[in-house]
Design a protein around this motif. Structure first.
Motif, PDB file in Angstrom:
ATOM      1  N   ASP A 156      -7.886  -0.349  68.510  1.00 19.09           N
ATOM      2  CA  ASP A 156      -8.190  -1.214  69.658  1.00 19.09           C
ATOM      3  C   ASP A 156      -8.267  -2.683  69.277  1.00 19.09           C
ATOM      4  O   ASP A 156      -8.534  -3.544  70.126  1.00 19.09           O
ATOM      5  N   GLY A 157      -8.016  -2.995  68.007  1.00 21.98           N
ATOM      6  CA  GLY A 157      -7.971  -4.388  67.581  1.00 21.98           C
ATOM      7  C   GLY A 157      -9.217  -4.900  66.892  1.00 21.98           C
ATOM      8  O   GLY A 157      -9.182  -5.980  66.278  1.00 21.98           O
ATOM      9  N   ARG A 158     -10.312  -4.196  66.974  1.00 22.21           N
ATOM     10  CA  ARG A 158     -11.524  -4.647  66.288  1.00 22.21           C
ATOM     11  C   ARG A 158     -11.299  -4.616  64.774  1.00 22.21           C
ATOM     12  O   ARG A 158     -10.690  -3.688  64.259  1.00 22.21           O
ATOM     13  N   THR A 159     -11.794  -5.639  64.076  1.00 23.22           N
ATOM     14  CA  THR A 159     -11.522  -5.755  62.648  1.00 23.22           C
ATOM     15  C   THR A 159     -12.800  -5.989  61.852  1.00 23.22           C
ATOM     16  O   THR A 159     -13.813  -6.457  62.374  1.00 23.22           O
ATOM     17  N   ALA A 160     -12.713  -5.664  60.573  1.00 17.60           N
ATOM     18  CA  ALA A 160     -13.763  -5.970  59.606  1.00 17.60           C
ATOM     19  C   ALA A 160     -13.075  -6.492  58.351  1.00 17.60           C
ATOM     20  O   ALA A 160     -12.122  -5.882  57.864  1.00 17.60           O
ATOM     21  N   VAL A 161     -13.534  -7.623  57.866  1.00 18.51           N
ATOM     22  CA  VAL A 161     -12.967  -8.209  56.646  1.00 18.51           C
ATOM     23  C   VAL A 161     -13.695  -7.600  55.451  1.00 18.51           C
ATOM     24  O   VAL A 161     -14.893  -7.811  55.270  1.00 18.51           O
ATOM     25  N   ALA A 162     -12.958  -6.858  54.642  1.00 20.23           N
ATOM     26  CA  ALA A 162     -13.554  -6.202  53.479  1.00 20.23           C
ATOM     27  C   ALA A 162     -13.438  -7.068  52.220  1.00 20.23           C
ATOM     28  O   ALA A 162     -14.223  -6.911  51.287  1.00 20.23           O
ATOM     29  N   HIS A 163     -12.437  -7.939  52.193  1.00 20.46           N
ATOM     30  CA  HIS A 163     -12.277  -8.816  51.029  1.00 20.46           C
ATOM     31  C   HIS A 163     -11.460 -10.030  51.447  1.00 20.46           C
ATOM     32  O   HIS A 163     -10.401  -9.888  52.046  1.00 20.46           O
ATOM     33  N   ARG A 164     -11.967 -11.203  51.108  1.00 19.24           N
ATOM     34  CA  ARG A 164     -11.234 -12.424  51.404  1.00 19.24           C
ATOM     35  C   ARG A 164     -10.306 -12.761  50.247  1.00 19.24           C
ATOM     36  O   ARG A 164     -10.660 -12.598  49.083  1.00 19.24           O
ATOM     37  N   GLY A 165      -9.130 -13.220  50.583  1.00 19.93           N
ATOM     38  CA  GLY A 165      -8.160 -13.576  49.556  1.00 19.93           C
ATOM     39  C   GLY A 165      -6.760 -13.564  50.122  1.00 19.93           C
ATOM     40  O   GLY A 165      -6.546 -13.304  51.306  1.00 19.93           O
ATOM     41  N   ALA A 166      -5.811 -13.859  49.279  1.00 22.64           N
ATOM     42  CA  ALA A 166      -4.401 -13.872  49.672  1.00 22.64           C
ATOM     43  C   ALA A 166      -3.582 -13.273  48.538  1.00 22.64           C
ATOM     44  O   ALA A 166      -3.932 -13.429  47.369  1.00 22.64           O
ATOM     45  N   PRO A 167      -2.512 -12.572  48.889  1.00 25.21           N
ATOM     46  CA  PRO A 167      -2.062 -12.211  50.242  1.00 25.21           C
ATOM     47  C   PRO A 167      -3.016 -11.209  50.891  1.00 25.21           C
ATOM     48  O   PRO A 167      -3.846 -10.611  50.214  1.00 25.21           O
ATOM     49  N   VAL A 168      -2.846 -11.043  52.190  1.00 25.94           N
ATOM     50  CA  VAL A 168      -3.726 -10.162  52.947  1.00 25.94           C
ATOM     51  C   VAL A 168      -2.990  -8.878  53.317  1.00 25.94           C
ATOM     52  O   VAL A 168      -1.837  -8.916  53.746  1.00 25.94           O
ATOM     53  N   VAL A 169      -3.667  -7.758  53.150  1.00 22.46           N
ATOM     54  CA  VAL A 169      -3.170  -6.471  53.625  1.00 22.46           C
ATOM     55  C   VAL A 169      -4.092  -6.001  54.745  1.00 22.46           C
ATOM     56  O   VAL A 169      -5.311  -6.011  54.594  1.00 22.46           O
ATOM     57  N   THR A 193      -0.604   0.617  56.574  1.00 20.25           N
ATOM     58  CA  THR A 193      -0.840  -0.623  55.839  1.00 20.25           C
ATOM     59  C   THR A 193       0.235  -1.628  56.201  1.00 20.25           C
ATOM     60  O   THR A 193       1.415  -1.289  56.311  1.00 20.25           O
ATOM     61  N   ARG A 194      -0.189  -2.860  56.360  1.00 15.39           N
ATOM     62  CA  ARG A 194       0.766  -3.921  56.702  1.00 15.39           C
ATOM     63  C   ARG A 194       0.492  -5.121  55.805  1.00 15.39           C
ATOM     64  O   ARG A 194      -0.634  -5.614  55.716  1.00 15.39           O
ATOM     65  N   GLY A 195       1.552  -5.582  55.164  1.00 13.65           N
ATOM     66  CA  GLY A 195       1.435  -6.737  54.281  1.00 13.65           C
ATOM     67  C   GLY A 195       2.567  -6.740  53.286  1.00 13.65           C
ATOM     68  O   GLY A 195       3.478  -5.908  53.337  1.00 13.65           O
ATOM     69  N   ASP A 196       2.514  -7.701  52.370  1.00 18.97           N
ATOM     70  CA  ASP A 196       3.514  -7.789  51.317  1.00 18.97           C
ATOM     71  C   ASP A 196       3.577  -6.475  50.543  1.00 18.97           C
ATOM     72  O   ASP A 196       2.543  -5.879  50.219  1.00 18.97           O
ATOM     73  N   LYS A 197       4.789  -6.012  50.252  1.00 17.35           N
ATOM     74  CA  LYS A 197       4.974  -4.715  49.603  1.00 17.35           C
ATOM     75  C   LYS A 197       4.213  -4.615  48.287  1.00 17.35           C
ATOM     76  O   LYS A 197       3.554  -3.608  48.004  1.00 17.35           O
ATOM     77  N   ASP A 198       4.292  -5.657  47.474  1.00 16.18           N
ATOM     78  CA  ASP A 198       3.591  -5.643  46.186  1.00 16.18           C
ATOM     79  C   ASP A 198       2.081  -5.641  46.394  1.00 16.18           C
ATOM     80  O   ASP A 198       1.346  -4.958  45.664  1.00 16.18           O
ATOM     81  N   ALA A 199       1.620  -6.397  47.386  1.00 17.94           N
ATOM     82  CA  ALA A 199       0.182  -6.448  47.663  1.00 17.94           C
ATOM     83  C   ALA A 199      -0.333  -5.085  48.113  1.00 17.94           C
ATOM     84  O   ALA A 199      -1.417  -4.654  47.719  1.00 17.94           O
ATOM     85  N   VAL A 200       0.447  -4.400  48.939  1.00 18.69           N
ATOM     86  CA  VAL A 200       0.062  -3.062  49.386  1.00 18.69           C
ATOM     87  C   VAL A 200      -0.032  -2.114  48.200  1.00 18.69           C
ATOM     88  O   VAL A 200      -0.989  -1.337  48.068  1.00 18.69           O
ATOM     89  N   ALA A 201       0.947  -2.192  47.300  1.00 16.60           N
ATOM     90  CA  ALA A 201       0.953  -1.324  46.123  1.00 16.60           C
ATOM     91  C   ALA A 201      -0.263  -1.594  45.240  1.00 16.60           C
ATOM     92  O   ALA A 201      -0.901  -0.659  44.728  1.00 16.60           O
ATOM     93  N   ARG A 202      -0.609  -2.846  45.076  1.00 16.80           N
ATOM     94  CA  ARG A 202      -1.784  -3.200  44.269  1.00 16.80           C
ATOM     95  C   ARG A 202      -3.060  -2.689  44.924  1.00 16.80           C
ATOM     96  O   ARG A 202      -3.968  -2.194  44.233  1.00 16.80           O
ATOM     97  N   LEU A 203      -3.136  -2.777  46.232  1.00 19.03           N
ATOM     98  CA  LEU A 203      -4.323  -2.289  46.943  1.00 19.03           C
ATOM     99  C   LEU A 203      -4.464  -0.787  46.779  1.00 19.03           C
ATOM    100  O   LEU A 203      -5.557  -0.276  46.518  1.00 19.03           O
ATOM    101  N   LEU A 204      -3.368  -0.055  46.918  1.00 21.58           N
ATOM    102  CA  LEU A 204      -3.429   1.404  46.836  1.00 21.58           C
ATOM    103  C   LEU A 204      -3.790   1.890  45.437  1.00 21.58           C
ATOM    104  O   LEU A 204      -4.281   3.004  45.270  1.00 21.58           O
ATOM    105  N   ASP A 205      -3.564   1.032  44.441  1.00 22.44           N
ATOM    106  CA  ASP A 205      -3.930   1.388  43.063  1.00 22.44           C
ATOM    107  C   ASP A 205      -5.337   0.941  42.707  1.00 22.44           C
ATOM    108  O   ASP A 205      -5.840   1.251  41.613  1.00 22.44           O
ATOM    109  N   ALA A 206      -5.982   0.215  43.604  1.00 21.56           N
ATOM    110  CA  ALA A 206      -7.300  -0.361  43.302  1.00 21.56           C
ATOM    111  C   ALA A 206      -8.402   0.701  43.386  1.00 21.56           C
ATOM    112  O   ALA A 206      -8.244   1.753  44.017  1.00 21.56           O
ATOM    113  N   ASP A 207      -9.524   0.386  42.763  1.00 20.54           N
ATOM    114  CA  ASP A 207     -10.684   1.277  42.759  1.00 20.54           C
ATOM    115  C   ASP A 207     -11.667   0.821  43.828  1.00 20.54           C
ATOM    116  O   ASP A 207     -12.650   0.132  43.556  1.00 20.54           O
ATOM    117  N   LEU A 208     -11.395   1.202  45.082  1.00 18.02           N
ATOM    118  CA  LEU A 208     -12.270   0.804  46.180  1.00 18.02           C
ATOM    119  C   LEU A 208     -13.501   1.709  46.229  1.00 18.02           C
ATOM    120  O   LEU A 208     -13.535   2.771  45.619  1.00 18.02           O
TER     121      LEU A 208
END
Length: 210
Positions: A156-169, A193-208
């Motif tokens: 529905d469009g509601r968002t929460a910012v989990a981490h500030r930085g660039a690029p954004v996913v 997921t929407r964003g730069d392909k490399d950024a998405v890959a880095r996010l998916l490999d991260a330890d959230l």
């Protein structure tokens, strides 16, 4: 106990019972028995549960959790279903709701989604809003290890910012799926997921997560 936490508690106990003590979970290295022991120790052994957040107590936590894992599986399930003892902070309705709704939801999916052919639950709008409220409050903590900017978005469009930085996913999904993603179940969460392909890959490999 509050409605959401109580319902998720009983659902989780039923899933653990149906899976049996030796089934895999999404918690790396843990069987359902290990997960059940974790849940009981967390609520009933505050002297050891501190090891979840205090490194100096980690060895004690591991020892106590192994002791509980050695108990009969049926006993562990009974302790989960009956809930915390009176002296536990989790016995307070407000604490139970705040701390256990997400905890039990995530671990229920840890059991469910470790099985082949699992299917997601039908969305519950009331539970979804409860999960979203908690996710908004926890987003910065859960996303602190993200290597890129991270925005969590509901359909529905509601968002929460989990981490500030660039690029954004931007990760879009139902609240329950976003909770799972933010808690590190990235490969099993049904999100887009929407964003730069490399950024998405880095996010998916991260330890959230915590």
């Amino acid at each position: 106990m509050s409605t959401h936490a109580r319902r998720e508690r009983l659902l989780l106990a039923d899933l653990l019972e149906g899976a049996g003590p030796d089934a895999p979970t999404l918690c790396e290295g843990w069987t359902t028995r290990d997960l059940a022991a974790h849940l009981v120790v967390r609520e009933r052994r505050a002297d050891a549960a501190g090891g979840l957040v205090i490194p100096a107590l980690a060895a004690r936590l591991e020892r106590v959790q192994k002791e509980f894992a050695a108990k009969p599986y049926d006993e562990l399930l009974r302790l989960i279903r009956t809930g915390p003892p009176r002296f536990s902070p989790y016995a307070l309705k407000q604490v139970d709701e705040a701390a256990n709704t997400v905890e039990f939801y995530v671990h229920a999916e840890d059991v469910r989604r470790a099985r082949p052919g699992w299917t997601p639950r039908e969305p519950d709008p009331v539970l979804a809003d409860a999960l979203w409220t908690r996710l908004e409050r926890m987003a910065r903590v859960l996303g602190r290890k993200s290597p890129v900017g991270l925005v969590l978005r509901r359909p529905d469009g509601r968002t929460a910012v989990a981490h500030r930085g660039a690029p954004v996913v931007t990760v879009t999904g139902e609240p329950g799926e976003l909770v799972l993603f933010a808690f590190g179940r990235t490969s099993e969460a049904r999100v887009e997921t929407r964003g730069d392909k490399d950024a998405v890959a880095r996010l998916l490999d991260a330890d959230l997560g915590i």
